[in-house]
Design a protein around this motif. Structure first.
Motif, short mmCIF file in Angstrom:
data_model
loop_
_atom_site.label_atom_id
_atom_site.label_comp_id
_atom_site.label_asym_id
_atom_site.label_seq_id
_atom_site.Cartn_x
_atom_site.Cartn_y
_atom_site.Cartn_z
N ASN A 241 9.38 -0.36 -0.54
CA ASN A 241 9.96 -0.25 -1.88
C ASN A 241 8.88 -0.36 -2.94
O ASN A 241 8.89 0.38 -3.94
CB ASN A 241 11.02 -1.33 -2.10
N GLY A 242 7.92 -1.29 -2.72
CA GLY A 242 6.81 -1.42 -3.67
C GLY A 242 5.94 -0.18 -3.68
O GLY A 242 5.53 0.29 -4.75
N ALA A 243 5.69 0.38 -2.47
CA ALA A 243 4.89 1.60 -2.39
C ALA A 243 5.61 2.75 -3.10
O ALA A 243 4.99 3.53 -3.83
CB ALA A 243 4.62 1.96 -0.93
N ARG A 244 6.92 2.84 -2.87
CA ARG A 244 7.70 3.90 -3.52
C ARG A 244 7.68 3.72 -5.04
O ARG A 244 7.57 4.70 -5.79
CB ARG A 244 9.13 3.89 -3.01
N ALA A 245 7.82 2.47 -5.51
CA ALA A 245 7.83 2.21 -6.94
C ALA A 245 6.51 2.60 -7.59
O ALA A 245 6.48 3.17 -8.68
CB ALA A 245 8.15 0.74 -7.21
N VAL A 246 5.40 2.29 -6.89
CA VAL A 246 4.08 2.68 -7.41
C VAL A 246 3.97 4.20 -7.48
O VAL A 246 3.56 4.77 -8.49
CB VAL A 246 2.96 2.09 -6.52
N LEU A 247 4.36 4.87 -6.38
CA LEU A 247 4.28 6.33 -6.34
C LEU A 247 5.21 6.98 -7.36
O LEU A 247 4.85 7.96 -8.02
CB LEU A 247 4.63 6.81 -4.93
N MET A 248 6.42 6.43 -7.47
CA MET A 248 7.40 6.99 -8.40
C MET A 248 6.90 6.94 -9.84
O MET A 248 6.93 7.93 -10.57
CB MET A 248 8.73 6.23 -8.29
N ASN A 249 6.44 5.78 -10.26
CA ASN A 249 6.03 5.64 -11.65
C ASN A 249 4.70 6.33 -11.93
O ASN A 249 4.49 6.86 -13.03
CB ASN A 249 5.97 4.16 -12.01
N SER B 140 9.07 10.82 -1.30
CA SER B 140 10.02 10.98 -0.20
C SER B 140 9.73 10.10 1.02
O SER B 140 10.64 9.42 1.52
CB SER B 140 10.09 12.45 0.22
N PRO B 141 8.50 10.04 1.57
CA PRO B 141 8.26 9.21 2.75
C PRO B 141 8.60 7.74 2.53
O PRO B 141 9.27 7.11 3.35
CB PRO B 141 6.77 9.42 3.03
N ALA B 142 8.12 7.17 1.42
CA ALA B 142 8.39 5.76 1.14
C ALA B 142 9.87 5.52 0.88
O ALA B 142 10.41 4.47 1.22
CB ALA B 142 7.55 5.29 -0.05
N ASP B 143 10.55 6.49 0.28
CA ASP B 143 11.96 6.36 -0.03
C ASP B 143 12.81 6.30 1.23
O ASP B 143 13.72 5.48 1.36
CB ASP B 143 12.40 7.54 -0.91
N VAL B 144 12.49 7.16 2.21
CA VAL B 144 13.22 7.16 3.47
C VAL B 144 13.01 5.84 4.21
O VAL B 144 13.96 5.22 4.70
CB VAL B 144 12.77 8.35 4.36
N LEU B 145 11.75 5.38 4.30
CA LEU B 145 11.46 4.11 4.98
C LEU B 145 12.15 2.95 4.30
O LEU B 145 12.72 2.07 4.95
CB LEU B 145 9.95 3.88 5.00
N LYS B 146 12.13 2.94 2.97
CA LYS B 146 12.78 1.86 2.22
C LYS B 146 14.26 1.78 2.55
O LYS B 146 14.80 0.71 2.83
CB LYS B 146 12.59 2.10 0.72
N SER B 147 14.95 2.92 2.54
CA SER B 147 16.39 2.94 2.79
C SER B 147 16.70 2.48 4.20
O SER B 147 17.65 1.72 4.43
CB SER B 147 16.94 4.36 2.57
N ARG B 148 15.91 2.92 5.18
CA ARG B 148 16.19 2.56 6.57
C ARG B 148 15.91 1.08 6.84
O ARG B 148 16.66 0.43 7.57
CB ARG B 148 15.36 3.45 7.51
N ILE B 149 14.86 0.54 6.27
CA ILE B 149 14.54 -0.87 6.48
C ILE B 149 15.56 -1.77 5.81
O ILE B 149 16.04 -2.74 6.39
CB ILE B 149 13.12 -1.18 5.96
N ALA C 283 -1.64 3.38 -15.32
CA ALA C 283 -0.62 2.57 -16.02
C ALA C 283 0.72 2.65 -15.29
O ALA C 283 1.43 1.65 -15.15
CB ALA C 283 -0.48 3.05 -17.46
N GLY C 284 1.06 3.85 -14.82
CA GLY C 284 2.30 4.01 -14.07
C GLY C 284 2.29 3.24 -12.77
O GLY C 284 3.30 2.66 -12.37
N SER C 285 1.15 3.20 -12.09
CA SER C 285 1.03 2.45 -10.84
C SER C 285 1.20 0.95 -11.08
O SER C 285 1.88 0.26 -10.31
CB SER C 285 -0.34 2.72 -10.19
N ILE C 286 0.60 0.44 -12.13
CA ILE C 286 0.73 -0.97 -12.47
C ILE C 286 2.19 -1.31 -12.77
O ILE C 286 2.74 -2.29 -12.26
CB ILE C 286 -0.16 -1.32 -13.69
N ALA C 287 2.82 -0.46 -13.58
CA ALA C 287 4.23 -0.68 -13.93
C ALA C 287 5.12 -0.63 -12.70
O ALA C 287 6.02 -1.46 -12.53
CB ALA C 287 4.68 0.37 -14.95
N GLY C 288 4.85 0.32 -11.81
CA GLY C 288 5.65 0.45 -10.60
C GLY C 288 5.51 -0.73 -9.68
O GLY C 288 6.50 -1.20 -9.09
N GLY C 289 4.29 -1.23 -9.52
CA GLY C 289 4.07 -2.39 -8.65
C GLY C 289 4.81 -3.61 -9.14
O GLY C 289 5.47 -4.31 -8.35
#
Length: 318
Positions: free
Chosen positions: A191-199, A242-251, A116-122
């Motif tokens: 950002n989408g990957a980070r949102a899925v992982l975060m939620n 952390s990995p997706a967050d760093v990539l998101k910020s740099r891109i 459910a968290g992955s769906i919400a994050g995506g």
């Protein structure tokens, strides 16, 4: 002589009334309050990820020395826009998705909470991407050097230009005018990957920890339980994201058409910094996400209790 016995009267049990869902925007309000309180830490994390700053305390001192204490709140309108879009959507969709994937009696298992968290994050990551862009750009902007201020060493490579957005709404307008609507999707993959992982990690781990602590009778439902569960959720989420967050910020902060793809950023970062670049800014990210997570869930639980009290007093607007 026969006597007729009255048949026993069966008690009519009224069906249990369905619990009225909480307003969908409660999560966005709670996240906005938490985001405003912890904005300086989020700003520091982004600047560590996108610049050559070394160390959280050093970066904070640099910001204050350059722009004063007020500089710690650069890009606050971007944070608020992001919370009222992305966070509102993730909490609203999470509750709907959890109800959809778990229709059996009893609390849902951990894997269903994570699903459910992955769906919400995506979904939230897709909708909130433009606001995320504004937040990152506005937070990183003043960490860039001004034109004409380069040293002899820095003259060997062009300096990045500042965006100088006045606020997040004006920034969205300018970005659309100058870069086209396609710019709204910049960084959407990390950002989408980070949102899925975060939620998946934050919302699901909070629910699971809260559920298990109550089940094991370690803590009763209340502020202490909410604090402990959110503490665990924040640590899990920081490490996973952390990995997706760093990539998101740099891109999102990159200039030029050839430097904004995910693979280009990964190749450049690996060549310059090695694989541990994916965890750069982990401490400020944890320091920022931990109080943010605690504040979000403590505030959200109190907002829900406030809605319960309002409804119990006869209120019908919520």
């Amino acid at each position: 002589m026969s006597s007729t016995q009255p048949s026993p009267v069966k008690a009519v049990v009224a069906p249990k009334a369905a619990t009225k869902p909480y307003p969908f925007w409660l999560g966005g309000v709670a996240a906005s309050i938490a985001g405003a309180c912890t904005h300086p830490l989020d700003l520091t994390k982004v600047r560590l990820q996108t610049t050559g700053d070394k160390g959280m305390i050093n970066s904070i001192r640099k910001t204050v020395a350059s722009n004063g204490v007020r500089g710690l709140f650069d890009g606050l309108t971007g944070t608020l826009l992001r919370q009222m879009t992305y966070s509102t959507m993730r909490f609203a969709v999470y509750d709907k998705a959890k109800a959809a994937v778990h229709t059996e009696a009893g609390p849902p298992p951990a894997w269903k909470m994570a699903l459910a968290g992955s769906i919400a994050g995506g979904i939230a990551g897709l909708i909130g991407n433009p606001a995320e862009l504004m937040m990152v750009r506005m937070q990183a902007d003043k960490a860039k050097p001004q034109r004409g201020s380069q040293s002899v060493r820095s003259m060997l490579k062009p300096l990045p230009e500042r965006y100088n957005y006045r606020n997040s709404i004006q920034g969205l307008y300018r970005m659309t005018k100058e870069e086209g609507f396609s710019s709204w999707g910049r960084g959407i993959v990390p950002n989408g990957a980070r949102a899925v992982l975060m939620n998946m990690s934050q919302l699901a781990s909070y629910d699971w920890l809260k559920q298990e602590l109550i089940h094991m009778k370690v803590l009763e439902d209340g502020p202490v339980l909410h604090f402990v569960a959110s503490l665990g959720a924040g640590t899990v989420a920081t490490t996973v994201c952390s990995p997706a967050d760093v990539l998101k910020s740099r891109i999102m902060n990159a200039h030029g058409p050839g430097s904004t793809s995910t693979m280009a950023v990964i190749r450049t970062s690996l060549a310059n910094e090695g694989p541990m670049f994916m965890f750069k800014g982990w401490l400020p990210a944890w320091t920022r996400l931990q109080p943010t997570t605690i504040l979000i869930f403590l505030t959200l639980e109190q907002l829900k209790k406030g809605v319960d009290r309002y409804r119990a007093s006869g209120g019908t607007m919520l």
